[in-house]
Design a protein around this motif. Structure first.
Motif, PDB file in Angstrom:
ATOM      1  N   GLU A 119       9.648  16.883  80.158  1.00  0.00           N
ATOM      2  CA  GLU A 119       9.172  16.629  78.792  1.00  0.00           C
ATOM      3  C   GLU A 119      10.369  16.172  77.964  1.00  0.00           C
ATOM      4  O   GLU A 119      11.260  16.968  77.639  1.00  0.00           O
ATOM      5  CB  GLU A 119       8.553  17.888  78.192  1.00  0.00           C
ATOM      6  CG  GLU A 119       8.043  17.723  76.780  1.00  0.00           C
ATOM      7  CD  GLU A 119       6.889  16.735  76.662  1.00  0.00           C
ATOM      8  OE1 GLU A 119       6.522  16.419  75.523  1.00  0.00           O
ATOM      9  OE2 GLU A 119       6.339  16.283  77.704  1.00  0.00           O
ATOM     10  N   LEU A 120      10.402  14.901  77.636  1.00  0.00           N
ATOM     11  CA  LEU A 120      11.528  14.318  76.924  1.00  0.00           C
ATOM     12  C   LEU A 120      11.153  14.042  75.480  1.00  0.00           C
ATOM     13  O   LEU A 120      10.213  13.284  75.207  1.00  0.00           O
ATOM     14  CB  LEU A 120      11.984  13.019  77.604  1.00  0.00           C
ATOM     15  CG  LEU A 120      12.398  13.145  79.077  1.00  0.00           C
ATOM     16  CD1 LEU A 120      12.752  11.772  79.642  1.00  0.00           C
ATOM     17  CD2 LEU A 120      13.560  14.112  79.233  1.00  0.00           C
ATOM     18  N   VAL A 121      11.848  14.687  74.575  1.00  0.00           N
ATOM     19  CA  VAL A 121      11.714  14.414  73.141  1.00  0.00           C
ATOM     20  C   VAL A 121      13.072  13.891  72.699  1.00  0.00           C
ATOM     21  O   VAL A 121      14.028  14.653  72.579  1.00  0.00           O
ATOM     22  CB  VAL A 121      11.323  15.677  72.356  1.00  0.00           C
ATOM     23  CG1 VAL A 121      11.180  15.369  70.872  1.00  0.00           C
ATOM     24  CG2 VAL A 121      10.033  16.272  72.905  1.00  0.00           C
ATOM     25  N   ASP A 122      13.153  12.588  72.498  1.00  0.00           N
ATOM     26  CA  ASP A 122      14.440  11.921  72.343  1.00  0.00           C
ATOM     27  C   ASP A 122      14.548  11.293  70.960  1.00  0.00           C
ATOM     28  O   ASP A 122      13.590  10.651  70.505  1.00  0.00           O
ATOM     29  CB  ASP A 122      14.573  10.837  73.420  1.00  0.00           C
ATOM     30  CG  ASP A 122      15.985  10.311  73.564  1.00  0.00           C
ATOM     31  OD1 ASP A 122      16.513   9.785  72.556  1.00  0.00           O
ATOM     32  OD2 ASP A 122      16.559  10.414  74.666  1.00  0.00           O
ATOM     33  N   PRO A 123      15.688  11.450  70.283  1.00  0.00           N
ATOM     34  CA  PRO A 123      15.829  10.823  68.955  1.00  0.00           C
ATOM     35  C   PRO A 123      15.728   9.306  68.989  1.00  0.00           C
ATOM     36  O   PRO A 123      15.474   8.687  67.950  1.00  0.00           O
ATOM     37  CB  PRO A 123      17.217  11.282  68.485  1.00  0.00           C
ATOM     38  CG  PRO A 123      17.918  11.763  69.702  1.00  0.00           C
ATOM     39  CD  PRO A 123      16.868  12.252  70.631  1.00  0.00           C
ATOM     40  N   ASP A 124      15.903   8.693  70.163  1.00  0.00           N
ATOM     41  CA  ASP A 124      15.783   7.232  70.257  1.00  0.00           C
ATOM     42  C   ASP A 124      14.352   6.762  70.432  1.00  0.00           C
ATOM     43  O   ASP A 124      14.076   5.562  70.378  1.00  0.00           O
ATOM     44  CB  ASP A 124      16.641   6.712  71.427  1.00  0.00           C
ATOM     45  CG  ASP A 124      18.130   6.895  71.174  1.00  0.00           C
ATOM     46  OD1 ASP A 124      18.531   6.864  69.986  1.00  0.00           O
ATOM     47  OD2 ASP A 124      18.884   7.068  72.142  1.00  0.00           O
ATOM     48  N   HIS A 125      13.437   7.692  70.653  1.00  0.00           N
ATOM     49  CA  HIS A 125      12.032   7.316  70.774  1.00  0.00           C
ATOM     50  C   HIS A 125      11.497   6.811  69.438  1.00  0.00           C
ATOM     51  O   HIS A 125      11.970   7.211  68.380  1.00  0.00           O
ATOM     52  CB  HIS A 125      11.187   8.508  71.213  1.00  0.00           C
ATOM     53  CG  HIS A 125      11.385   8.894  72.644  1.00  0.00           C
ATOM     54  ND1 HIS A 125      10.958  10.114  73.146  1.00  0.00           N
ATOM     55  CD2 HIS A 125      11.943   8.242  73.692  1.00  0.00           C
ATOM     56  CE1 HIS A 125      11.243  10.185  74.429  1.00  0.00           C
ATOM     57  NE2 HIS A 125      11.850   9.062  74.779  1.00  0.00           N
ATOM     58  N   ALA A 126      10.469   5.966  69.510  1.00  0.00           N
ATOM     59  CA  ALA A 126       9.792   5.532  68.294  1.00  0.00           C
ATOM     60  C   ALA A 126       9.135   6.731  67.629  1.00  0.00           C
ATOM     61  O   ALA A 126       8.602   7.615  68.312  1.00  0.00           O
ATOM     62  CB  ALA A 126       8.734   4.485  68.625  1.00  0.00           C
TER      63      ALA A 126
END
Length: 349
Positions: A228-235
């Protein structure tokens, strides 16, 4: 120092759900030693009816449809209600879209429920208050003996010699209904120290700083099929694809909360204030407190909701609170990941 002890505890929770309230509620559902007696809904992050819908849906999701949900006040005691769609989303739960509960709310309002429960079980119930203190203040008006009838009280609110998160000096819950907060603290003045509310204020709750790696760890603990990736670079607004529904909904809530904190220059993090208060009420946190006399400002416009603590007795007034002075964030997140991950893994969806 208050040391973590998993002893049986019966909790009445009042909340304004709210992303961090939601995490707190889910955490309590993960604790076998916690009897969740009822959840009552106060207006704050969203209106009271939406709070109740969120609470019903979350309890159903956690397999706790046995826990009653009630609604109390519709507005603060003396000022208009201000909600926080920018912080918690229009429904209070970020990007999450929870299944609508088929259950209805209790016929009794929150005040009736609190008073009846406390009178029926004197000395047994712990109050956990993660919302503006409106409902609790009204319950104290209806039953002034609540400080003696309850086993304990845990409050998330206030900021003591610490920057506020709503105004330069005021924390959100206290700022929403300062009159209610002032009434609650007055009601506890002169009680024995062990009956004084434990107050989890910003100076310690902002140390409980959730990060994307905690969400990833939660998914692993729940046995999710993929990372489960929650990334600041995601939209912004990207939705979770987690295989576990509880993890998926929590991830969608927390992504919104991460984005809010980043937009307000606090980093891609989430201050999960209410989870810490829930762990204090559940007896699973290590922390220390200092006894104080708390004053809540209710009249000066720029200082509305500001909380001040007299730790040294300079006012010559009886103490009315025990304010959390230290806590253990690393321990808190190990506990959260293991407990909520275990709950999610064991649910039959």
């Amino acid at each position: 120092m208050h040391e973590a002890r998993r002893e049986p505890v019966s909790i009445l929770m009042d909340c304004d759900t709210g992303i961090d309230d939601a995490l707190a509620l889910v955490y309590l559902c993960s604790q076998p030693h916690v009897e969740l007696v009822a959840v009552t809904s106060t207006p704050g992050n969203v209106d009271a009816e939406q709070v109740a819908r969120n609470n019903l849906a979350l309890l159903d999701l956690c397999g706790r449809s046995d826990v009653p949900v009630a609604v109390g006040a519709q507005a603060p005691l003396g000022i208009p209600l201000v909600t926080t769609p920018e912080t918690h989303g229009p429904q209070g739960i970020g990007y999450a879209e929870l299944p609508v509960s088929r259950r209805g709310i209790e016929r009794r309002d929150a005040v009736e429920l609190w008073v009846e429960a406390a009178r029926a079980r004197p000395g047994e119930l712990t109050a956990l208050l993660t919302a503006p203190l409106t409902n609790f203040a009204l319950a104290l008006r209806a039953e002034p003996r609540l400080p003696e009838l309850l086993r304990g009280v845990v409050i998330m609110g206030g900021a003591y010699y610490y920057q506020g998160n709503t105004t330069p000096t005021a924390e959100w819950n206290t700022h929403v209904d300062p009159e209610a907060a002032a009434e609650v603290f007055r009601a506890f003045a002169g009680q024995p120290e062990e009956r004084l509310p434990i107050v989890c204020a910003l100076e310690t709750t902002e140390r409980i700083e959730m990060r994307p790696e905690h969400v990833a760890a939660l998914a692993r603990a729940a046995g999710c099929a993929k990372p489960e990736l929650v990334d600041p670079d995601h939209a912004p607004g990207l939705r979770s694809q987690a295989s576990n529904p509880l993890v998926r909904h929590l991830s969608d809530m927390l992504r919104f909360y991460f984005e809010f904190h980043r937009d307000y220059d606090q980093g891609y993090v989430a201050h999960v204030h209410d989870y810490f208060a829930a762990s204090v009420a559940a007896g699973t946190a290590n922390f220390s407190t200092r006894t104080a006399t708390v004053h809540v400002e209710t009249s000066a416009p720029r200082l509305l909701g500001t909380t001040i603590a007299d730790y040294r007795g300079l006012w010559g007034e009886a103490p009315n609170a025990r304010i959390v002075w230290s806590n253990q964030p690393d321990e808190a997140f190990k506990e959260l990941v293991a407990a909520v991950g275990g709950l999610a893994a064991g649910l039959d969806f």
